[in-house]
Design an enzyme around this catalytic site. Structure first.
Site, PDB file in Angstrom:
ATOM      1  N   ASP A   2      48.872  31.237  42.538  1.00 49.88           N
ATOM      2  CA  ASP A   2      48.154  31.793  43.679  1.00 49.88           C
ATOM      3  C   ASP A   2      49.115  32.376  44.722  1.00 49.88           C
ATOM      4  OD1 ASP A   2      45.917  32.424  45.041  1.00 49.88           O
ATOM      5  OD2 ASP A   2      45.389  30.380  45.606  1.00 49.88           O
ATOM      6  N   ASN A  50      37.143  35.481  38.770  1.00 50.01           N
ATOM      7  CA  ASN A  50      37.967  36.656  39.125  1.00 50.01           C
ATOM      8  C   ASN A  50      37.311  37.991  38.754  1.00 50.01           C
ATOM      9  OD1 ASN A  50      41.220  35.074  38.585  1.00 50.01           O
ATOM     10  ND2 ASN A  50      40.047  35.335  40.456  1.00 50.01           N
TER      11      ASN A  50
HETATM   12  C1  FPP Z   1      45.974  34.705  42.328  1.00 50.96           C
HETATM   13  O1  FPP Z   1      46.583  35.359  43.418  1.00 50.96           O
HETATM   14  C2  FPP Z   1      46.433  35.276  41.087  1.00 50.96           C
HETATM   15  C3  FPP Z   1      45.647  35.863  40.145  1.00 50.96           C
HETATM   16  C4  FPP Z   1      44.182  35.970  40.270  1.00 50.96           C
HETATM   17  C5  FPP Z   1      46.198  36.471  38.943  1.00 50.96           C
HETATM   18  C6  FPP Z   1      47.356  35.746  38.344  1.00 50.96           C
HETATM   19  C7  FPP Z   1      48.020  36.700  37.450  1.00 50.96           C
HETATM   20  C8  FPP Z   1      49.359  36.853  37.336  1.00 50.96           C
HETATM   21  C9  FPP Z   1      50.366  35.991  37.957  1.00 50.96           C
HETATM   22  C10 FPP Z   1      49.911  37.956  36.587  1.00 50.96           C
HETATM   23  C11 FPP Z   1      49.133  38.318  35.387  1.00 50.96           C
HETATM   24  C12 FPP Z   1      49.767  37.785  34.238  1.00 50.96           C
HETATM   25  C13 FPP Z   1      49.081  37.539  33.159  1.00 50.96           C
HETATM   26  C14 FPP Z   1      49.782  37.039  31.973  1.00 50.96           C
HETATM   27  C15 FPP Z   1      47.616  37.750  33.164  1.00 50.96           C
HETATM   28  P1  FPP Z   1      45.670  36.085  44.474  1.00 50.96           P
HETATM   29  O2  FPP Z   1      45.484  37.485  44.051  1.00 50.96           O
HETATM   30  O3  FPP Z   1      44.394  35.306  44.649  1.00 50.96           O
HETATM   31  O4  FPP Z   1      46.533  36.012  45.772  1.00 50.96           O
HETATM   32  P2  FPP Z   1      45.988  35.845  47.253  1.00 50.96           P
HETATM   33  O5  FPP Z   1      45.264  34.534  47.289  1.00 50.96           O
HETATM   34  O6  FPP Z   1      47.240  35.843  48.057  1.00 50.96           O
HETATM   35  O7  FPP Z   1      45.103  37.011  47.542  1.00 50.96           O
END
Ligand code: FPP
Length: 229
Positions: A2, A50
């Site tokens: 996250d 998501n």
């Molecule tokens: C959460 O951060 C992260 C995700 C929803 C995606 C996680 C994906 C990756 C690390 C890269 C993709 C890699 C693969 C292998 C699929 P957020 O977007 O919720 O961050 P925020 O809370 O700061 O907005």
């Protein structure tokens, strides 16, 4: 994993840049886990919630997923890592499903380390699917309703062949489990850090392991101590 979005925002970059950096961290954390003798690592890459994100971001995440699997294929095979996924994979884009199934199949006999990606995963969805399967088994006379135990339910989880987690790490300062491995982590140690996922590297991983070891020692279950380098 996250905090990708906030990591990007602080740098005046698009959210996708945060996900891109986040994907790059996976290899580092896998190596750190290997150095510490951690055999199983499960990463929450895409939750069943998501899909509610803007279409552009979902599309970018799916492209990144496809590219990450293709780019890391060699590393996974050479390091004898078993690659697994949990979640409702069939709902992902077809090209992602094909790459995933191929890598899962090609790495299925490896035992050095297991990397599990949670994709289109949610604990409640997993529970509903497991119960539905058992209900069908009861209707078909394969099992009696009175024979259903937690173990029988867990045998139908996506994680059936993966041990329950000992340690659950959540980055970015959020202090929730967000429908992630809810039943499997019933006895897991929880570790929350303010570090955003794209900044979570070797040092941060070792700090989490050391905190885990401190808690274990409190209950007399000493493991080999790991020193932060
Ligand atoms: C959460 O951060 C992260 C995700 C929803 C995606 C996680 C994906 C990756 C690390 C890269 C993709 C890699 C693969 C292998 C699929 P957020 O977007 O919720 O961050 P925020 O809370 O700061 O907005």
């Amino acid at each position: 994993m996250d905090g990708n979005g906030r990591w990007a925002k602080e740098r005046n970059k698009p959210r996708v840049e945060g996900h891109y950096q986040g994907a790059k961290q996976i290899e580092k954390v896998l190596q750190s886990a290997k150095d510490c003798g951690v055999k199983y690592i499960t990463l929450y890459a895409f939750s069943s919630e998501n899909w509610n994100r803007p279409k552009d971001e979902v599309d970018a995440l799916m492209s990144l997923l496809l590219a990450s699997i293709q780019e890391n294929r060699k590393l996974i095979i050479e390091n004898k890592i078993r690659f697994r996924t949990i979640g409702n994979i069939e709902e992902l884009p077809q090209n992602c499903v094909e790459e995933i199934r191929k890598l899962e199949n090609d790495s299925k006999n490896f035992t050095e380390q297991t990397l599990v990606l949670a994709l289109n995963y949610g604990s409640r969805d997993e529970l509903a699917r497991a119960v539905s399967k058992l209900a069908t088994d009861v209707a078909d006379g394969k099992i009696k309703a009175s024979e259903i135990t937690y173990e029988k339910i867990a045998e139908n989880f996506d994680t059936a062949d993966i041990p329950d987690p000992d340690l659950m790490i959540r980055t970015s300062g959020e202090m929730r489990l967000s429908n992630y491995l809810m039943l499997q982590s019933a006895y897991a140690e929880l570790y929350f850090t303010k570090t955003y996922w794209p900044d979570f590297g070797h040092k941060e991983f070792l700090e989490a392991i050391q905190e885990y070891q401190r808690r274990e020692r409190r209950y007399g279950l000493t493991g080999e101590q790991i020193n932060v380098k």
